[in-house]
Motif scaffolding. Structure first.
Motif, PDB file in Angstrom:
ATOM      1  N   LYS A   4     -26.145   2.778 -24.131  1.00  0.00           N
ATOM      2  CA  LYS A   4     -26.249   4.167 -24.588  1.00  0.00           C
ATOM      3  C   LYS A   4     -27.597   4.752 -24.170  1.00  0.00           C
ATOM      4  N   VAL A   7     -27.493   5.392 -20.349  1.00  0.00           N
ATOM      5  CA  VAL A   7     -26.732   6.607 -20.030  1.00  0.00           C
ATOM      6  C   VAL A   7     -27.545   7.836 -20.398  1.00  0.00           C
ATOM      7  N   VAL A  40     -18.837   9.762 -24.614  1.00  0.00           N
ATOM      8  CA  VAL A  40     -19.390   8.456 -24.971  1.00  0.00           C
ATOM      9  C   VAL A  40     -19.513   8.357 -26.490  1.00  0.00           C
ATOM     10  N   ARG A  47     -16.802   2.213 -21.015  1.00  0.00           N
ATOM     11  CA  ARG A  47     -18.026   1.984 -20.243  1.00  0.00           C
ATOM     12  C   ARG A  47     -17.810   2.148 -18.743  1.00  0.00           C
ATOM     13  N   THR A  50     -17.472   5.795 -17.938  1.00  0.00           N
ATOM     14  CA  THR A  50     -18.771   6.469 -18.050  1.00  0.00           C
ATOM     15  C   THR A  50     -19.624   6.176 -16.830  1.00  0.00           C
ATOM     16  N   ARG A 102     -12.626   3.544 -26.046  1.00  0.00           N
ATOM     17  CA  ARG A 102     -13.532   2.445 -26.298  1.00  0.00           C
ATOM     18  C   ARG A 102     -13.284   1.947 -27.719  1.00  0.00           C
TER      19      ARG A 102
END
Length: 105
Positions: A4, A7, A40, A47, A50, A102
């Motif tokens: 996280k 990103v 997200v 993942r 993303t 997710r």
């Protein structure tokens, strides 16, 4: 946790304003970054999805930098950048609305 942060760091780096004149594209890139980040947060993006979308945004930003490198963005370059942004927008939509999600931890 690390992914996280990674990103977020990549999206923040891309959000730095560019120097030449593509304010419409800059606003669009910001909107798309926010859409990816929201996906997200909500778990709509996995993942791998993303990663692919962030790479696409990086590629779009690189193409914008190349177009601006000579100080002038021609009409053809602007059209190409908008077409690429359209494609990225559609990819974001498709990935956020597919059947994959997710798992919540």
């Amino acid at each position: 946790m690390f992914s996280k942060l990674a990103v977020a760091a990549i999206l923040a780096a891309l959000s730095l304003p560019a120097m030449a004149g593509t304010p419409g594209l800059d606003a669009r890139e910001q909107n798309q970054r926010e859409r990816i980040a929201q996906g997200v947060r909500s778990g709509e993006l996995t993942r791998p999805e993303t990663r692919r979308l962030v790479r696409g945004e990086i590629r779009l930003h690189r193409h914008e930098r190349i177009a601006k490198s000579d100080g002038i963005v021609t009409g053809a370059e602007r059209m190409r950048l908008q077409r690429n942004a359209n494609r990225m927008s559609k990819r974001i939509y498709v990935q956020k609305h597919d059947a994959q999600s997710r798992p919540r931890s």
